[in-house]
Design a protein around this motif. Structure first.
Motif, PDB file in Angstrom:
ATOM      1  N   TYR A   1       0.817  -1.047   0.014  1.00  0.00           N
ATOM      2  CA  TYR A   1      -0.097  -0.084  -0.104  1.00  0.00           C
ATOM      3  C   TYR A   1       0.951   1.328   0.090  1.00  0.00           C
ATOM      4  O   TYR A   1       1.846   1.291   0.879  1.00  0.00           O
TER       5      TYR A   1
ATOM      6  N   ASP B   1      -3.020   5.303  -2.587  1.00  0.00           N
ATOM      7  CA  ASP B   1      -3.859   4.264  -3.280  1.00  0.00           C
ATOM      8  C   ASP B   1      -5.263   4.507  -2.445  1.00  0.00           C
ATOM      9  O   ASP B   1      -5.370   5.171  -1.348  1.00  0.00           O
ATOM     10  N   ASP B   2      -6.183   4.115  -3.187  1.00  0.00           N
ATOM     11  CA  ASP B   2      -7.612   3.896  -2.631  1.00  0.00           C
ATOM     12  C   ASP B   2      -7.874   2.928  -1.403  1.00  0.00           C
ATOM     13  O   ASP B   2      -7.529   1.680  -1.660  1.00  0.00           O
ATOM     14  N   VAL B   3      -8.244   3.357  -0.230  1.00  0.00           N
ATOM     15  CA  VAL B   3      -8.082   2.345   0.839  1.00  0.00           C
ATOM     16  C   VAL B   3      -9.295   1.334   0.733  1.00  0.00           C
ATOM     17  O   VAL B   3      -8.971   0.089   1.245  1.00  0.00           O
ATOM     18  N   ARG B   4     -10.184   1.516  -0.353  1.00  0.00           N
ATOM     19  CA  ARG B   4     -11.332   0.486  -0.674  1.00  0.00           C
ATOM     20  C   ARG B   4     -10.577  -0.866  -1.374  1.00  0.00           C
ATOM     21  O   ARG B   4     -11.230  -1.999  -1.149  1.00  0.00           O
ATOM     22  N   HIS B   5      -9.469  -0.618  -1.675  1.00  0.00           N
ATOM     23  CA  HIS B   5      -8.580  -1.798  -2.509  1.00  0.00           C
ATOM     24  C   HIS B   5      -7.654  -2.596  -1.695  1.00  0.00           C
ATOM     25  O   HIS B   5      -7.053  -3.506  -1.977  1.00  0.00           O
TER      26      HIS B   5
ATOM     27  N   ASP C   1      -6.701  -5.496   0.565  1.00  0.00           N
ATOM     28  CA  ASP C   1      -6.850  -6.647   0.873  1.00  0.00           C
ATOM     29  C   ASP C   1      -6.707  -6.947   2.543  1.00  0.00           C
ATOM     30  O   ASP C   1      -5.154  -7.394   2.827  1.00  0.00           O
ATOM     31  N   TRP C   2      -7.619  -6.941   3.358  1.00  0.00           N
ATOM     32  CA  TRP C   2      -7.493  -7.288   4.758  1.00  0.00           C
ATOM     33  C   TRP C   2      -6.861  -8.394   5.220  1.00  0.00           C
ATOM     34  O   TRP C   2      -6.188  -8.495   6.098  1.00  0.00           O
TER      35      TRP C   2
ATOM     36  N   VAL D   1      -2.619  -3.767  -1.140  1.00  0.00           N
ATOM     37  CA  VAL D   1      -3.664  -3.290  -2.064  1.00  0.00           C
ATOM     38  C   VAL D   1      -3.912  -4.623  -3.176  1.00  0.00           C
ATOM     39  O   VAL D   1      -2.944  -5.015  -3.666  1.00  0.00           O
TER      40      VAL D   1
END
Length: 296
Positions: free
Chosen positions: A45, A49-53, A55-56, A67
């Protein structure tokens, strides 16, 4: 395929699509494009970057944020959802009827969308008969669509209004992959279709093209006439010479048109209206330009 379908396609290519190319100057190539995305890779990350991407799951295992990266699928799968109900088969006279405009508009859209290798399928719907044409590319697919649209809808008489919600639910079950759906209909039918359209637009890109006969928007002074409901066949004697009646008819028509546009927009679809007296080239140019301006 029949010679009639080939003649119809050639006529539209000459009369409409040839003129359309000059009007759009090639811009239609990027209006309706591939809308799918495929997972490509993972990387560390960065603040941009977009935090929605993120991968948790991977982030938890690696103890640092990662991400997911995607590649956009440029190949477009398009579906034409075509309403062939009773109300689409009325009108005409000196001007083309709604069914004729639907046929020509559908073939032009399919030809336009397939020019760059995109796949096009179709759903032909009325209350009792449904036909699904699986999406394919190429001229033969357009000829098959023209052939199916040239075949008359079996006459079942009147008595039931169009179940638009069922038509839209059928569309939603035809494609698991995100696609473009162009719904061509007069949207005359049973109420309550808004939820089905919302669910379709939640998963796919949806363009709703309402085909309207100008006679549905104004009541001419013809004296005493019998008006018949296009869907149910119910008849009513009215005095079209009554100016109050004509004013009320126009006001109700405007309210109905505004309500339909609002319902389509709230559902998340792009709303277009094509009247049967509109030049097909102008109608297609308007659709492309309006779709180009829509935020993605």
């Amino acid at each position: 395929m029949t010679a009639a379908s080939d003649r119809l396609l050639r006529r539209l290519e000459w009369q409409v699509l040839r003129r359309l190319d000059g009007r759009l100057q090639g811009g239609h190539r990027t209006v309706w494009r591939g809308v799918g995305i495929d997972f490509a890779d993972l990387r560390a990350y960065t603040p941009e970057d977009d935090v929605r991407h993120i991968d948790w799951n991977v982030t938890a295992r690696m103890d640092e944020p990662f991400v997911r990266q995607y590649t956009e699928d440029r190949e477009l799968t398009a579906w034409l959802v075509l309403d062939r109900s009773a109300s689409m088969r009325v009108g005409g006279g000196d001007a083309p009827g709604k069914e004729s405009v639907l046929t020509e508009l559908a073939i032009c859209l399919a030809r336009l969308l397939s020019q760059h290798g995109n796949r096009v399928g179709a759903i032909l719907y009325d209350n009792r008969h449904q036909k699904v044409i699986p999406p394919r590319a190429g001229r033969n697919q357009i000829l098959r669509l023209a052939h199916e649209l040239d075949r008359p809808v079996p006459a079942d008489g009147h008595g039931a209004t169009t179940d638009l919600a069922a038509m839209l639910r059928l569309a939603a079950t035809t494609s698991r992959r995100r696609s473009l759906f162009l719904v061509l209909s007069d949207f005359i039918g049973e109420p309550g279709w808004e939820r089905a359209l919302t669910l379709l637009a939640h998963r796919h890109e949806v363009v709703a093209v309402r085909i309207v006969d100008p006679a549905e928007l104004r009541l001419p002074d013809l004296g005493l006439v019998i008006i018949e409901d296009a869907e149910t066949g119910e008849q009513l004697l009215v005095d079209t010479g009554d100016p109050l009646l004509r004013r009320r008819f126009r006001a109700q028509a405007r309210e109905r048109e505004a309500a339909l546009d609002g319902a389509v927009t709230r559902a998340g679809a792009v709303a277009h209206r094509v009247t049967t007296d509109t030049d097909l080239v102008d109608a297609l140019v308007g659709m492309v330009h309006r779709s180009r301006r829509r935020p993605r």
